[in-house]
Design an enzyme around this catalytic site. Sequence first.
Site, PDB file in Angstrom:
ATOM      1  N   HIS A 313       1.112  -1.169   0.197  1.00 19.14           N
ATOM      2  CA  HIS A 313      -0.028   0.174  -0.002  1.00 19.14           C
ATOM      3  C   HIS A 313       1.032   1.256  -0.075  1.00 19.14           C
ATOM      4  O   HIS A 313       1.779   1.017   0.734  1.00 19.14           O
ATOM      5  CB  HIS A 313      -1.209  -0.009   1.247  1.00 19.14           C
ATOM      6  CG  HIS A 313      -2.134   0.927   0.983  1.00 19.14           C
ATOM      7  ND1 HIS A 313      -1.988   2.259   1.255  1.00 19.14           N
ATOM      8  CD2 HIS A 313      -3.342   0.630   0.683  1.00 19.14           C
ATOM      9  CE1 HIS A 313      -3.113   2.748   1.357  1.00 19.14           C
ATOM     10  NE2 HIS A 313      -3.882   2.076   0.855  1.00 19.14           N
ATOM     11  N   ASP A 371      -7.847  -4.030  -0.787  1.00 14.91           N
ATOM     12  CA  ASP A 371      -8.332  -4.199  -1.921  1.00 14.91           C
ATOM     13  C   ASP A 371      -8.329  -5.630  -2.631  1.00 14.91           C
ATOM     14  O   ASP A 371      -9.290  -5.887  -3.452  1.00 14.91           O
ATOM     15  CB  ASP A 371      -7.545  -3.177  -2.980  1.00 14.91           C
ATOM     16  CG  ASP A 371      -7.685  -1.797  -2.691  1.00 14.91           C
ATOM     17  OD1 ASP A 371      -8.780  -1.361  -2.377  1.00 14.91           O
ATOM     18  OD2 ASP A 371      -6.777  -1.127  -2.363  1.00 14.91           O
TER      19      ASP A 371
END
Length: 437
Positions: A313, A371
């Site tokens: 991330h 995600d």
Amino acid sequence: MSASQTGVTGQPATITLGNKTAELPVLTGVLGPDVLDIRRITADLGVFTFDPGYGETASCESKITFIDGDEGVLLHRGYPIEQLATEATFPELVYLLLNGELPNKAEYAAFVSTLTNHTLLHEQIRNFFNGYRRDAHPMAILCGTVGALAAFYPDANDISKPENRELAAMRLIAKIPTIAAWAYKYTIGEAFVYPRNDLSYAENFLSMMFARPSEPYTINPVLARAMDRILILHADHEQNASTSTVRMAGSTGANPFACIAAGVAALWGPAHGGANEAVLKMLAQIGSKENIPDFIEKVKDKNSGVKLMGFGHRVYKNFDPRAKIMQATCHEVLTELGITDDPLLELAVELEKIALHDEYFVKRKLYPNVDFYSGIILKAMGIPTSMFTVLFAVARTTGWVSQWKEMIEEPGQRISRPRQLYLGAGRRDYVPVEKRG
């Protein structure tokens, strides 16, 4: 709250440029790194600062969300996301983000009642959908319809009144799931399903997405809880691109429906809201479990151009605190649905196992992020990839509205006006067209 009200300004930083000197106040928040106050740097030194993308710039003060990417921390009003996602409900989080504190039992009941009673759309809005093509992307429908709400609620134009701001906030958070679900129904040619006051926020969204007038629809509690967690985990994430867009639009005094529509537009960009959709596209490109080793080797080769989507991330350099919760939820959903024959989901589970134990990814802390797991969950629940970003917007509306409201209510709030480093042509004189070479 102004920075001076915190009472924690530190020793000023002295900057010398040529024969000019400026003392920049050092501001200290409750959490996070100190911040240099550069508001007088142009007056004192005659220069601007340069920070494309605002990656090193605090553009506002906020009490809503705090992220420590190095330590994997995400707090909403001081509460860890791990506690909120596993113990609270989405409406509780909505109340918290809007008001700063968790509600008591009576406040919660009244808040849920108000939220529930604003889920219906004006009947004329039904006609809007007929103006869109059937193959229109649901985000296009969502963006246009959210902005058009201002035509039905002109009282929101006067944001100077607290009651108007409160009402607009409730309308947006309550109605956006209805708009989102109807956008989906429209694109598949099915009848719109109206919201039900006997269902929770997450249950209502699932009902409007999947129920049909011709047969009863039973809410699966495991899927409803998974949806509730997805909404909680995506509700707010500090000053990201879409939230900053909402704040910038709001700084002009625009009505809140237009501001949230601007947030929807920003989220629509694949670099922001399309990450979980990119995960499924990657899995489809891999094709089968047998191709994973070759794919992993290409990922490790910097010259291959192959990227591992859904791992690591930009903000979290350690781990994404939301991912662990989503991982558990993912396996709960797959177990509940008994999915054992979906090649894409089998591929995702296998890729997760390999990446979690491969030294290359472990060493670089490239763990599966929120995600990766949310994409798997949504696919398992039957939600098409075209709706992934729409669902993100449904959740993030709460954060957008809370951030907008905080900004509007800040004393001394001013319009956003970034500066630039101009690299174009210098001054030159106009030459009539017949004299140009």
